[in-house]
Design a protein around this motif. Structure first.
Motif, PDB file in Angstrom:
ATOM      1  N   GLY A  22       0.322  -1.091  -0.257  1.00  0.00           N
ATOM      2  CA  GLY A  22       0.079  -0.045   0.198  1.00  0.00           C
ATOM      3  C   GLY A  22       1.232   1.295  -0.149  1.00  0.00           C
ATOM      4  N   TYR A  23       0.178   2.842   0.137  1.00  0.00           N
ATOM      5  CA  TYR A  23       0.291   3.965   0.274  1.00  0.00           C
ATOM      6  C   TYR A  23       0.542   4.222   1.186  1.00  0.00           C
ATOM      7  N   ALA A  24       1.205   4.817   2.165  1.00  0.00           N
ATOM      8  CA  ALA A  24       1.336   5.639   3.450  1.00  0.00           C
ATOM      9  C   ALA A  24       1.203   7.172   2.619  1.00  0.00           C
ATOM     10  N   ILE A  25       0.207   8.326   3.400  1.00  0.00           N
ATOM     11  CA  ILE A  25       0.396   9.790   3.199  1.00  0.00           C
ATOM     12  C   ILE A  25       0.519   9.571   4.235  1.00  0.00           C
ATOM     13  N   TYR A  26       2.045  10.484   4.268  1.00  0.00           N
ATOM     14  CA  TYR A  26       2.289  11.399   5.742  1.00  0.00           C
ATOM     15  C   TYR A  26       1.027  12.850   5.866  1.00  0.00           C
ATOM     16  N   SER A  27       0.661  13.831   6.743  1.00  0.00           N
ATOM     17  CA  SER A  27       0.172  14.779   6.972  1.00  0.00           C
ATOM     18  C   SER A  27       0.302  14.932   7.999  1.00  0.00           C
ATOM     19  N   GLY A  28       1.032  14.579   8.968  1.00  0.00           N
ATOM     20  CA  GLY A  28       1.625  15.657   9.590  1.00  0.00           C
ATOM     21  C   GLY A  28       2.969  17.072   9.487  1.00  0.00           C
ATOM     22  N   SER A  29       3.073  16.880  11.461  1.00  0.00           N
ATOM     23  CA  SER A  29       4.313  17.755  10.730  1.00  0.00           C
ATOM     24  C   SER A  29       5.196  17.720  10.879  1.00  0.00           C
ATOM     25  N   GLY A  30       6.936  17.612   9.844  1.00  0.00           N
ATOM     26  CA  GLY A  30       8.181  16.990  10.000  1.00  0.00           C
ATOM     27  C   GLY A  30       8.886  17.039   9.011  1.00  0.00           C
TER      28      GLY A  30
END
Length: 143
Positions: A89-97
């Motif tokens: 699958g594909y992981a989408i990062y939505s946090g800060s950093g």
């Protein structure tokens, strides 16, 4: 082209669900994710799903392939399932950093116990960011 592809995928999905109707479809609702198991053989399912991290910094879209060992291990009790498989699958990062989104694959093993004809609990262990790094725990509903 996209409409033709979508039509072919819908046709294959409907055909697969109807041909292998003796296997059961299941909805798995976990602590941080959900997936829908579609039977493609009496011992094999595919499960598109989505999940998140506990801090909601990640959203993952994945698909898992599960092999059920019930027939191989001669588990005659319908209350128990033992399975293993692979997921991608594909992981989408939505946090800060400084972390970025990405594709990942991994393996998992799990077990399930049904307390009645419709509902059960599952525990799954695995390793991949797109599958929930340590697996999951939740409830299963037979459809």
């Amino acid at each position: 082209m996209n409409k033709t592809f979508l039509l072919v995928v819908c046709f294959i999905t409907c055909f697969t669900v109807n041909v292998f109707g003796q296997a059961r479809s299941e909805l798995n609702i976990g602590l941080i994710g959900v997936n829908y198991e579609i039977p493609v053989h009496k011992d094999i399912t595919i499960a598109p799903g989505a999940s998140t991290s506990l801090d909601f910094d990640w959203i993952t879209l994945n698909v898992k392939g599960n092999y059920y060992f019930d027939n191989l291990f001669d588990l005659t009790a319908e209350a128990w399932d033992v399975y293993g498989g692979v997921g991608a699958g594909y992981a989408i990062y939505s946090g800060s950093g400084n972390t970025s989104s990405g594709f990942d694959i991994g393996l998992h093993v799990g077990g399930r116990w049904f307390w009645n004809d419709k509902w059960g609990v599952y525990l799954e262990l695995g390793g991949a960011s797109t599958q929930g790094a340590t697996g999951g725990i939740g409830v299963t509903m037979k459809l």
